[in-house]
Design a protein around this motif. Structure first.
Motif, mmCIF file in Angstrom:
data_model
loop_
_atom_site.group_PDB
_atom_site.id
_atom_site.type_symbol
_atom_site.label_atom_id
_atom_site.label_comp_id
_atom_site.label_asym_id
_atom_site.label_seq_id
_atom_site.Cartn_x
_atom_site.Cartn_y
_atom_site.Cartn_z
ATOM 1 N N ARG A 198 10.913 23.344 8.845
ATOM 2 C CA ARG A 198 12.250 23.847 9.187
ATOM 3 C C ARG A 198 12.599 25.104 8.382
ATOM 4 O O ARG A 198 13.047 26.096 8.966
ATOM 5 N N ASN A 228 13.411 28.717 10.147
ATOM 6 C CA ASN A 228 14.702 29.382 9.919
ATOM 7 C C ASN A 228 14.521 30.732 9.239
ATOM 8 O O ASN A 228 15.229 31.698 9.549
ATOM 9 N N TYR A 236 8.457 22.970 18.071
ATOM 10 C CA TYR A 236 9.508 22.727 17.067
ATOM 11 C C TYR A 236 10.447 21.649 17.597
ATOM 12 O O TYR A 236 10.355 21.218 18.736
ATOM 13 N N ASP A 293 18.326 20.909 15.820
ATOM 14 C CA ASP A 293 17.432 21.951 15.291
ATOM 15 C C ASP A 293 17.254 23.106 16.278
ATOM 16 O O ASP A 293 16.850 24.199 15.888
ATOM 17 N N ARG A 321 22.080 19.014 9.506
ATOM 18 C CA ARG A 321 21.089 18.536 8.535
ATOM 19 C C ARG A 321 21.734 18.125 7.210
ATOM 20 O O ARG A 321 21.400 17.116 6.618
ATOM 21 N N ASN A 334 22.540 26.861 8.461
ATOM 22 C CA ASN A 334 21.338 26.913 9.326
ATOM 23 C C ASN A 334 20.735 28.310 9.464
ATOM 24 O O ASN A 334 20.094 28.601 10.464
#
Lengths: 439, 288
Positions: free
Chosen positions: A105, A109, A123, A128, A404, B41
C-alpha cells in the motif's frame, strides 16, 4: 591550463547533476503522452501495419512477492508470457503485503503521489481503490469489456461489482478470498471435543485446551484483522456489518475479552505478528485459528485441517452461514500504459484467462472467472468449497469499508479492550471519530 | 584557502547545495505546511485546517507515551552508551596487550545493520523459541513473555545501546591516546592510582570529546526507528512506541500524512531544543 581546469570542473559538476536528474526519468523509457484529465477509457494508438512488434517493457506491481503463496505460479506465468512474446519485458515490481509489514500500500500510494504509476497493478479493491480513482491515473474497464463480449462473459456473476468504486469499474476482479475459522480436527478428536461450529463449542474447546499444552486459538492481537472481521460479521450479520463502528459491534469485541481471560490466545499474542501466529496452527500446536483462503495452501498437506464459517453466538443478531468473502483485489491499468500501446491490455487478458487463473486457484483463493478445478482436491479445500457454497451471504471485510487509520485503530486497540483498559464502546467511538476526520 | 577563486568554490558547492535543497530543505518546509493540513491516503487533495493537528496531538495519549519513551531512550543511552563506552575505553587503554582485539570486538556491532540486529534480538526475545527462554528452560525455569507492556521499551534499549557502545568507545579511545604521556608519567611518579588517573586526568582531558559524544547520542535518539519497528512494532499497547515509529505508523500505515507531519515537526522542535541545551551545556563545560 587554468581554463582547462575550469572546463573540467564544470563538466564534472554537470555530469553529477545530469546523473541525479536521470533518476527522475520515466522508467519506461520514452515519455508517454499525457493522460487526459477527463474520460476514463483511453484508446491505444495503432501500430503501422508493416512494423513488427515493438519492444516494450511493462511495469507490473502485484502482491505476489516474498512468502506469498502465489509467487511460484506468478513467476512461471510471466516467464511463459515473455517467451511467447519476446518483444515484451515484464518489469516485476511486486512487493509483499502482510500485516504490519505491508509495503504494498505505501508503494502504491507513493507511486501515485510521485505521478509514476506502474502500467498494471494487481491491487486491492474497496476503500483502497478510492485514492487510485481520485488520482485520475487509471482507466475504467467498462468499455474494454463491452468491446470484447467473449472475454466479458467469462467472468462469474457478481464478481465484477467488487471492482467498482463510486460506480466506476476501476479494477478488474481476479482472485477472490474467504475468511473463516480453521481448526485441526485431530486435536478436537483427541480431546473428545465437538467441532467449533457454535460459540458454545468454541468456549468448551477453549476451556479444555487452555489446561493443556495446546494453544486454543492462535491469533495475533498485534494485528487481529481476520479475527475481528469474522467475529463482527458473526455477531451482527451482514446488514449491521455495513454500519461501520456501530455500537452493535461492541459485543463482538467483548467476546475477545472473554476468550483472552480464558487464556485462549498465545501468551505473547500482544506482540506476536500475524506471520508468527500462523505457524502455531499449521504445526499443530494450536487447535483453531481465524484464517483466510490465502493460508489454505499451507494446510493442504494435513488431512485434518478444516475451515468453517463462524456461526452467530447466542443472543446475537448474526446470520448462520454468513461469511466474509469477495474479490478483494483486481487489475488496474494506468492511462499512460493504455495510451502507449495495447500490450498492457493484452497482458491483462492473458492473466484473466480461465487457463492462467485456474493455475492460481489451484494454489488458493476463489476465481473471478469461470474455471474448472482438478478432481483430486484436498480436504481443507473441500471444506472451503463447502463453506463458500453453503454461505447464506458474502460480505466485504470491514477493513475494506473504512479508512485504514480507523481500522488500524480498531485492530491495534483491541488489546486495550482485552486488558480492560478501554471499553468496546469507547474504542468504537474513537474509531468513529477517525472516520469522521478522514472524510 | 585551497580555492582562491570564489566562483570555483561556489561551482563545487552547487551540486551538494542542490541535493540538500531538493531532498532536505524543500521537504522540510513542505512538512511544516502539511502539518497544518488534513491529508489522508496520499490523496491529491489536502485541506488546510490550521492548528487542528497540533490540538489533537495534545490529547493524543500515544504521543505522550512516545515522548516519554524517547526520554527513557535518551537517559538510557547517556548512561549506557556514553558511560559504558568511556569505562571500556579507560579499561582497554590501561591494558598492555590486546588493545586492538578489544577495539575490533567492541566496534564490530557498528558494521551490522540495525535491521539485522533488530531481527536478531526479536528472535532472542521470542516467547516460543527465543534464546532467552531457551536458557531459562535449561535452568529449570518457566518460559516468560519478555516483551510486556512494562518492560518492552527497556528490552529495545538493550540492542540500541549495544550497537553504538563500540562507536563511542573508539572515539574515547582515540581521545585517550591523544593525552600527553608526560602528564601520566609525572602522575605515576607521584604514585597516582588507576581510578585517580581516570577521574583526575583522563576524564577532564576528554571533556571536548565527551561533549561531542553527548550531542551525537542525544540527536541519535530521535533517529532510532528500525529496532522498535522490528522488535515490538511499538507494542504491546503502544508501550514501546517512539516518536519516529509513531510518525511512521501514522504516515505509512494509517495514511494520515497531515497528522504524521505534525508529529515530525514536534520531533524536529524537540530535537533542536535538546541539541540547543546540550550545546549550551557544552559551551559552559568547555569555558570552565
Amino acid at each position: 591550463m587554468k581554463t582547462c581546469k575550469k572546463i573540467l570542473a564544470l563538466a564534472l559538476s554537470l555530469m553529477l547533476m545530469a546523473t541525479a536528474i536521470a533518476g527522475c526519468a520515466s522508467p519506461t523509457g520514452a515519455n508517454p503522452p499525457a493522460a487526459p484529465a477527463d474520460g476514463t477509457s483511453v484508446p491505444a494508438p495503432q501500430a503501422p501495419a508493416d512494423a513488427g512488434p515493438k519492444k516494450e517493457t511493462l511495469r507490473v506491481i502485484t502482491y505476489f512477492a516474498g512468502s506469498d503463496q502465489w509467487v511460484p505460479v506468478w513467476k512461471e506465468v510471466i516467464a511463459e508470457y515473455q517467451t511467447q512474446n519476446p518483444h515484451i519485458t515484464i518489469s516485476d515490481e511486486s512487493v509483499p503485503t502482510a500485516g504490519t509489514n505491508d509495503v504494498f500500500r505505501p508503494k502504491m500510494n507513493a507511486d501515485i503521489a510521485a505521478n509514476t504509476p506502474t502500467d498494471l497493478a494487481l491491487y486491492f479493491n474497496g476503500s483502497d481503490a478510492k485514492p487510485l480513482l481520485d488520482s485520475g491515473m487509471y482507466v475504467t474497464w467498462e468499455s474494454y469489456l463491452a468491446a470484447d463480449p467473449a472475454w466479458n462473459s467469462q467472468f462469474v456473476d457478481g464478481a465484477l461489482p467488487a471492482g467498482e468504486c463510486e460506480g466506476q469499474l476501476i479494477s478488474l476482479p481476479y482472485i477472490g478470498f474467504f475468511e473463516g475459522l480453521t481448526y485441526n480436527a485431530k486435536i478436537f478428536r483427541d480431546y473428545s471435543l465437538d467441532p467449533p461450529d457454535s460459540w458454545e463449542n468454541i468456549l468448551k474447546a477453549v476451556e479444555v485446551l487452555a489446561k493443556t499444552d495446546i494453544i486454543p486459538i492462535s491469533t495475533s492481537l498485534l494485528n487481529p484483522t481476520v479475527s475481528i472481521e469474522t467475529m463482527v460479521l458473526a455477531e451482527v450479520g451482514p446488514d449491521a456489518q455495513k454500519k461501520i463502528a456501530d455500537p452493535s459491534w461492541a459485543p463482538a469485541l467483548d467476546r475477545f475479552k472473554v476468550l483472552y481471560e480464558m487464556n485462549a490466545f498465545p501468551k505473547d499474542a500482544a506482540t506476536l505478528a500475524d506471520a508468527d501466529s500462523r505457524p502455531l496452527f499449521v504445526d499443530g500446536r494450536a487447535a483453531m485459528s481465524f484464517n483466510g483462503s490465502w493460508v489454505l495452501n499451507s494446510l493442504r498437506d494435513n488431512p485434518d485441517m478444516r475451515i468453517i464459517a463462524v456461526n452467530p453466538p447466542p443472543g446475537s443478531s448474526g446470520t448462520k452461514g454468513a461469511i466474509v468473502a469477495g474479490f478483494g483485489s483486481g487489475w488496474y491499468m494506468s492511462k499512460q500504459a493504455a495510451q502507449r500501446s495495447e500490450e498492457s491490455l493484452k497482458f491483462v487478458k492473458y492473466m484473466c484467462s480461465p487457463e492462467i487463473l485456474s493455475r492460481f486457484i489451484q494454489v488458493g483463493g476463489s476465481a473471478a472467472m469461470k474455471i474448472e478445478l482438478p478432481p483430486d482436491t484436498e480436504p481443507v479445500l473441500l471444506s472451503a468449497t463447502e463453506m463458500v457454497s453453503a454461505a447464506s451471504s458474502m460480505s466485504n471485510p470491514i477493513d475494506a469499508q473504512m479508512p485504514r487509520e480507523a481500522f488500524n485503530k480498531l485492530a491495534k486497540d483491541l488489546i486495550y479492550v482485552c486488558e480492560g483498559e478501554k471499553t468496546s464502546i469507547e474504542l468504537l467511538e474513537e474509531v468513529k471519530e477517525l472516520i469522521a476526520s478522514a472524510s | 584557502m585551497v580555492l582562491k577563486n570564489k566562483k570555483q568554490a561556489l561551482l563545487f558547492l552547487l551540486p551538494a547545495l542542490l541535493f540538500i535543497s531538493v531532498f532536505l530543505i524543500v521537504p522540510l518546509f513542505r512538512t511544516v505546511y502539511y502539518g497544518f493540513t488534513s491529508w489522508h491516503n496520499f490523496s491529491p487533495n489536502k485541506t488546510f485546517i490550521g492548528l487542528e493537528n497540533y490540538k489533537k496531538l495534545l490529547n493524543d495519549r500515544v504521543l505522550w507515551i512516545s515522548i516519554k519513551n524517547t526520554g527513557i531512550l535518551i537517559v538510557g543511552v547517556l548512561i549506557f552508551q556514553i558511560g559504558v563506552s568511556m569505562l571500556l575505553a579507560i579499561c582497554v587503554d590501561s591494558i598492555k596487550h590486546g588493545m586492538r582485539f578489544f577495539r575490533t570486538v567492541y566496534f564490530f556491532p557498528i558494521v551490522i545493520s540495525a535491521t539485522a540486529i533488530g531481527l536478531m534480538f526479536s528472535l532472542i526475545y521470542k516467547y516460543d523459541y527465543g534464546l532467552l527462554n531457551y536458557f531459562v528452560t535449561i535452568f529449570g525455569g518457566e518460559r516468560e513473555v519478555w516483551l510486556t507492556k512494562e518492560r518492552a521499551i527497556f528490552m529495545v534499549l538493550i540492542p540500541v545501546c549495544w550497537q553504538y557502545v563500540g562507536f563511542y568507545f573508539v572515539v574515547f579511545l582515540t581521545g585517550i591516546s591523544k593525552i600527553p604521556d608526560d602528564i601520566c608519567e609525572s602522575a605515576a611518579l607521584d604514585g597516582i592510582r588507576a581510578w585517580q588517573k581516570a577521574f583526575y586526568i583522563t576524564i577532564p582531558l576528554l571533556k571536548d570529546i565527551l561533549v561531542s559524544n553527548l550531542v551525537l547520542v542525544v540527536s541519535g535518539c530521535f533517529r532510532v526507528f528500525d529496532m522498535v519497528y522490528i522488535i515490538t512494532g511499538g507494542g504491546p499497547m503502544n508501550s514501546s512506541e517512539l516518536l519516529s515509529s509513531y510518525m511512521y505508523r501514522k504516515a505509512f500505515m494509517d495514511y494520515n500524512v497531515g497528522y504524521a507531519s505534525s508529529i515530525a515537526i514536534v520531533m524536529i522542535i524537540l530535537g533542536l531544543a535538546l541539541t540547543g541545551v546540550m550545546r549550551t551545556l557544552a559551551n559552559k563545560i568547555q569555558s570552565e
